[in-house]
Design an enzyme around this catalytic site. Structure first.
Site, PDB file in Angstrom:
ATOM      1  N   TYR A   1       0.681  -1.207   0.161  1.00  0.00           N
ATOM      2  CA  TYR A   1       0.094   0.060  -0.044  1.00  0.00           C
ATOM      3  C   TYR A   1       0.822   1.177   0.186  1.00  0.00           C
ATOM      4  CZ  TYR A   1      -3.477   3.373   1.544  1.00  0.00           C
ATOM      5  OH  TYR A   1      -4.346   4.478   1.655  1.00  0.00           O
TER       6      TYR A   1
ATOM      7  N   LYS B   1       0.965   4.143  -2.954  1.00  0.00           N
ATOM      8  CA  LYS B   1       0.811   5.439  -2.739  1.00  0.00           C
ATOM      9  C   LYS B   1       1.840   6.404  -3.082  1.00  0.00           C
ATOM     10  CE  LYS B   1      -3.673   5.223  -1.865  1.00  0.00           C
ATOM     11  NZ  LYS B   1      -4.721   5.877  -2.460  1.00  0.00           N
TER      12      LYS B   1
END
Length: 257
Positions: free
Chosen positions: A161, A165
């Site tokens: 993640y 991002k």
């Protein structure tokens, strides 16, 4: 000179909100509708969409649900065509679809890695290609990509993640530079810790204590607290803002020890 109300107005604007059936983007969509925008809620859950559409309608706003696989370029091209058929134009794009997992690094399976990268990064790349091209051709538009505190500084436990991002932050700045003279602004809205579907699984008591220890306001954010920043980036009030990371995190990014 426009009044503050005129600057933040989205009257006669059309906003496409990918992830609009979720907690955070749903609230952002509701805020833009209240500011006068016609909103295209994009997701896969028709029941959740209907609940949000009902709230927008009760507030006097205008919105429509569109189902789309936003990791498919052909799906996004069809979405653009459908939105244009319904609303005639697209002025604002919010990229807010996202998935997460707390899997330890050595245990991350390939399929989980691929799923997170596909939703969080590939989907943003493809939607920026499809909708960004439309905006460049019409010589106006605002793209708001949802970043993350982990896109600024890596967060433990959420390796894939965080990587996805960080890439979204980098991509957004690059596109902001690329399209700055074409009338298209690209910015990153960076929520701190807002309990939502994708992160509840990692918010155990130990994790919550760590977050609160580094958040000066000592609380989680509430979804409606993203609306102000959204309106700034979507409206004429943000006409000279591009390539920016607008952080809404209760002071989390300001802390070290």
């Amino acid at each position: 000179m426009k009044t503050p109300a005129e600057l933040f107005s989205l009257k006669n604007k059309v906003a496409v909100v990918i992830g609009g059936t979720g907690v955070l983007c749903g609230e952002m969509a509701e805020g833009m509708a209240a500011a006068g925008a016609a909103v295209a809620l994009v997701g896969r859950d028709a029941a959740k969409a209907q609940a949000r559409l009902d709230k927008i309608s009760k507030g006097g706003g205008k919105a429509e649900f569109f189902s789309c696989d936003t990791t498919s370029k052909s799906g996004l091209q069809q979405l653009l065509a459908d939105v244009l058929k319904k609303f005639s134009r697209v002025d604002i794009l919010v990229n807010g679809a996202g998935v997460n997992s707390p899997t330890p690094f050595f245990d991350i399976p390939e399929d989980e890695f691929d799923r997170i990268i596909t939703v969080n990064l590939k989907g943003v790349v493809l939607s920026c290609q499809v909708f960004g091209k439309h905006m460049v051709e019409q010589k106006s538009g605002s793209i708001i990509n949802l970043g993350s505190a982990s896109g600024l500084t890596p967060l433990s436990r959420v390796f894939t993640y965080s990587a996805s991002k960080a890439a979204v932050h980098n991509l957004s700045k690059n596109l902001a530079r690329e399209w700055a003279t074409a009338g298209v602004r690209v910015n990153i809205l960076v929520p701190g810790f807002f309990p939502a579907e994708q992160n509840r699984k990692v918010l155990n008591p130990e994790r919550v204590a760590q977050i609160m220890g580094k958040t000066p306001m000592k609380r989680f954010g509430e979804a409606h607290e993203l609306v102000g920043a959204t309106l700034l980036l979507a409206s004429d009030a943000g006409s000279f803002i591009t390539g920016a990371e607008i952080v809404v995190d209760g002071g989390f990014d300001a802390m070290s020890i």
